[in-house]
Design a protein around this motif. Structure first.
Motif, short mmCIF file in Angstrom:
data_model
loop_
_atom_site.label_atom_id
_atom_site.label_comp_id
_atom_site.label_asym_id
_atom_site.label_seq_id
_atom_site.Cartn_x
_atom_site.Cartn_y
_atom_site.Cartn_z
N PHE A 1 6.45 6.17 -7.04
CA PHE A 1 7.32 7.03 -6.98
C PHE A 1 8.24 7.31 -8.09
N PRO A 2 7.66 7.77 -9.02
CA PRO A 2 8.37 8.03 -10.52
C PRO A 2 9.70 8.88 -10.42
N LYS A 3 9.56 9.79 -9.38
CA LYS A 3 10.50 11.07 -9.40
C LYS A 3 11.25 10.81 -8.15
N LEU A 4 10.97 10.09 -7.32
CA LEU A 4 11.71 10.20 -5.81
C LEU A 4 13.08 9.86 -6.07
N LYS A 5 13.91 10.74 -5.44
CA LYS A 5 15.31 10.80 -5.54
C LYS A 5 15.99 10.61 -4.22
N TYR A 6 15.23 11.12 -3.11
CA TYR A 6 15.87 11.09 -1.74
C TYR A 6 14.78 10.32 -0.74
N LEU A 7 15.30 9.35 -0.12
CA LEU A 7 14.40 8.69 0.65
C LEU A 7 15.04 8.45 2.16
N SER A 8 14.55 8.96 3.15
CA SER A 8 15.29 8.82 4.50
C SER A 8 14.29 8.29 5.63
N ILE A 9 14.38 7.23 6.10
CA ILE A 9 13.48 6.77 7.18
C ILE A 9 14.12 6.28 8.34
N ASN A 10 13.93 7.14 9.63
CA ASN A 10 14.42 7.29 10.76
C ASN A 10 13.59 7.16 12.19
N TYR A 11 14.28 6.30 13.00
CA TYR A 11 13.50 6.10 14.25
C TYR A 11 12.23 5.34 14.15
N MET A 12 12.18 4.47 13.25
CA MET A 12 10.95 3.71 13.18
C MET A 12 11.44 2.39 14.09
N GLU B 1 0.60 -1.16 -0.06
CA GLU B 1 0.08 -0.05 0.00
C GLU B 1 0.96 1.33 -0.12
N PHE B 2 2.07 1.25 0.51
CA PHE B 2 3.01 2.34 0.60
C PHE B 2 3.42 2.81 -0.86
N LEU B 3 3.37 1.72 -1.87
CA LEU B 3 3.74 2.05 -3.14
C LEU B 3 2.69 2.53 -3.95
N GLY B 4 1.44 2.58 -3.52
CA GLY B 4 0.28 3.30 -4.18
C GLY B 4 -0.16 2.47 -5.32
N ILE B 5 0.34 1.08 -5.52
CA ILE B 5 -0.06 0.34 -6.57
C ILE B 5 -1.35 -0.79 -6.11
N GLY B 6 -2.19 -0.76 -6.87
CA GLY B 6 -3.32 -1.72 -6.78
C GLY B 6 -4.11 -1.75 -7.79
N THR C 1 19.98 2.96 -9.99
CA THR C 1 20.20 4.40 -10.05
C THR C 1 20.90 4.79 -8.48
N LEU C 2 20.60 3.81 -7.59
CA LEU C 2 20.98 4.45 -6.17
C LEU C 2 22.54 4.58 -6.16
N GLU C 3 23.01 5.70 -5.45
CA GLU C 3 24.41 6.24 -5.60
C GLU C 3 24.78 6.23 -3.90
N ILE D 1 -1.25 -7.12 -9.86
CA ILE D 1 -1.74 -6.80 -11.20
C ILE D 1 -0.79 -7.46 -12.17
N GLU D 2 -1.40 -7.32 -13.56
CA GLU D 2 -0.73 -8.09 -14.57
C GLU D 2 0.29 -7.17 -15.43
N GLU D 3 0.14 -5.81 -15.30
CA GLU D 3 1.01 -4.85 -15.88
C GLU D 3 2.53 -4.72 -15.25
N ASP D 4 3.26 -4.57 -16.39
CA ASP D 4 4.89 -4.19 -15.64
C ASP D 4 4.84 -2.94 -14.58
N VAL D 5 5.55 -3.09 -14.00
CA VAL D 5 5.73 -1.99 -12.78
C VAL D 5 7.28 -1.88 -12.53
N LEU D 6 7.33 -0.39 -12.34
CA LEU D 6 8.64 0.13 -11.91
C LEU D 6 8.27 0.68 -10.61
N ILE D 7 9.55 0.65 -9.63
CA ILE D 7 9.32 1.00 -8.44
C ILE D 7 10.63 1.95 -8.02
N MET D 8 10.34 3.20 -7.86
CA MET D 8 11.53 4.12 -7.43
C MET D 8 12.34 4.18 -8.39
#
Length: 308
Positions: A71-82, A52-57, A129-131, A96-103
Motif C-alpha cells: 500500500f505505498p500510496k494509501l492515505k485513507y483506510l475505512s473498515i466498517n461493519y466487519m 495476504e491482505f498486504l500482498g507481500i510474499g 504519518t497517521l493524523e 521474506i528477508e527484504e526490508d518491508v514498509l507497510i502503508m
C-alpha cells in the motif's frame, strides 16, 4: 494468488468493497501501487485479516527502492461493519528477508462496528504519518495496546492530530492521551464503564520528581458525550509551573449526569472560548448562572452554554 481483476488495476486510486458477504479473506490489495483510498463494508465472512491482505510474499510488492512496500500510496483506510472479524495479524517478518514498509503514507484510519476485533497490529501502532484515528463500536478492542507499544522508546501514533473513541464499552480507564503532543481534537463517547478520569488520561506518571510539564500542548477541541457512569474528573498536579491544555478553545460535556465537577486546570485554560454543558444535571446546578456555587470559575469564559 491475486484475483485476475487486480492485474488490470495498476492506476486505481479509490476502491470500495461493499457487502461481499461470501468472501472469507481479503484480496492482496497491498499490491495496488496507486491505491490512495480503501473502504471496506459488510464483509461478514471475514474472521481474520492476515499477511495476504498486504500482498507481500514470495516475489512481493515491487517498488523503486530496495524495500518492499505494501500500500505505498494509501492515505485513507475505512473498515466498517466487519462483525465477525476477530484478528488483524502482525506482519510476519520471517516470510521474506527484504526490508518491508507497510502503508507509509496512511493519514486516516477508521474502524467502525468491528465488534469482535481484539487488537491492532504493531505496524499500525508504529505509524508516524497517521493524523486521524476513529474507533467506533469496537467492543473488545484492546485500547491499552494503542498506547503501550512493544517499542518502549517510542510513543505509538505520536503524530496523531484527531482522535475519536466511541462505544468502547469494555474500557474502564481512558488511555494516557496527554502523551500525544500533536493532538488537536479529542472526541470520546459512550465509554460506559469509565467512572474516573485522572492523571493517567493526562499522561502524567506518578513519581517523586517534580518538574515542569506541558500536557496536551496543541489540543483545541475536547468533547465528552454519553459517559453514563463517569463521576470524577481530577487533575492532581502540584507544580505551579506545569501547563495544562494551553491551546484549548472548545469544551463540550454532554449527557454525563453523574459527573460531579470540572477540574480547575481545565477551566483556567488561557485560550478557552466556549464551554458547553448539556444534559448534565449535577454540572448544571453547580455552574448555572450566578446562582451556581462554582459560577465564578467559569464566568470569565466568553461563551458559556448550559442546557437542561
Amino acid at each position: 494468488m491475486s484475483p485476475s481483476w487486480m492485474a488490470r488495476l495498476t492506476k486505481l486510486r479509490e476502491l470500495t468493497l461493499y457487502k461481499c458477504m461470501n468472501c472469507e479473506h481479503l484480496p492482496p490489495l497491498g499490491k495496488l501501487l496507486s491505491l490512495e483510498s480503501l473502504s471496506i463494508w459488510y464483509m461478514g465472512g471475514v474472521k481474520n485479516v492476515g499477511n495476504e491482505f498486504l500482498g507481500i510474499g514470495s516475489g512481493g510488492t515491487l517498488s523503486s527502492s530496495s524495500a518492499i512496500v505494501a500500500f505505498p500510496k494509501l492515505k485513507y483506510l475505512s473498515i466498517n461493519y466487519m462483525e465477525e472479524w476477530e484478528q488483524w495479524e502482525e506482519w510476519n517478518y520471517k516470510i521474506i528477508e527484504e526490508d518491508v514498509l507497510i502503508m507509509p503514507s496512511l493519514r486516516f484510519l477508521q474502524l467502525n462496528s468491528c465488534c469482535k476485533l481484539k487488537a491492532l497490529p504493531e505496524y499500525i501502532l508504529q505509524m508516524t504519518t497517521l493524523e486521524e484515528l476513529r474507533i467506533k463500536y469496537c467492543y473488545v478492542l484492546n485500547l491499552e495496546k494503542l498506547w503501550l507499544s512493544s517499542y518502549k522508546e517510542d510513543i505509538p501514533l505520536a503524530n496523531m492530530r484527531m482522535l475519536t473513541l466511541d462505544s468502547c464499552i469494555n474500557v474502564e480507564y481512558l488511555p494516557p492521551l496527554g502523551k500525544l503532543s500533536y493532538l488537536e481534537s479529542i472526541i470520546i463517547k459512550r465509554m460506559g464503564r469509565v467512572k474516573r478520569v485522572d492523571n493517567e488520561f493526562m499522561g502524567i506518571e506518578s513519581s517523586g520528581r517534580h518538574r515542569s510539564i506541558t500536557v496536551f500542548p496543541k489540543l483545541k477541541i475536547l468533547v465528552f458525550e454519553n459517559m453514563d457512569e463517569w463521576e470524577e474528573w481530577d487533575i492532581a498536579i502540584g507544580d505551579e509551573e506545569s501547563t495544562i491544555m494551553p491551546s484549548l478553545q472548545w469544551v463540550t460535556i454532554q449527557c454525563c449526569n453523574k459527573l460531579k465537577g470540572l477540574p480547575d486546570h481545565l477551566l483556567r485554560a488561557p485560550r478557552l472560548e466556549q464551554l458547553t454543558i448539556n444534559r448534565c444535571s449535577i454540572l448544571k446546578e453547580r455552574y448555572r448562572g450566578e446562582m451556581g456555587e462554582d459560577w465564578t470559575k467559569i464566568s470569565h469564559i466568553p461563551n458559556v452554554q448550559i442546557h437542561r
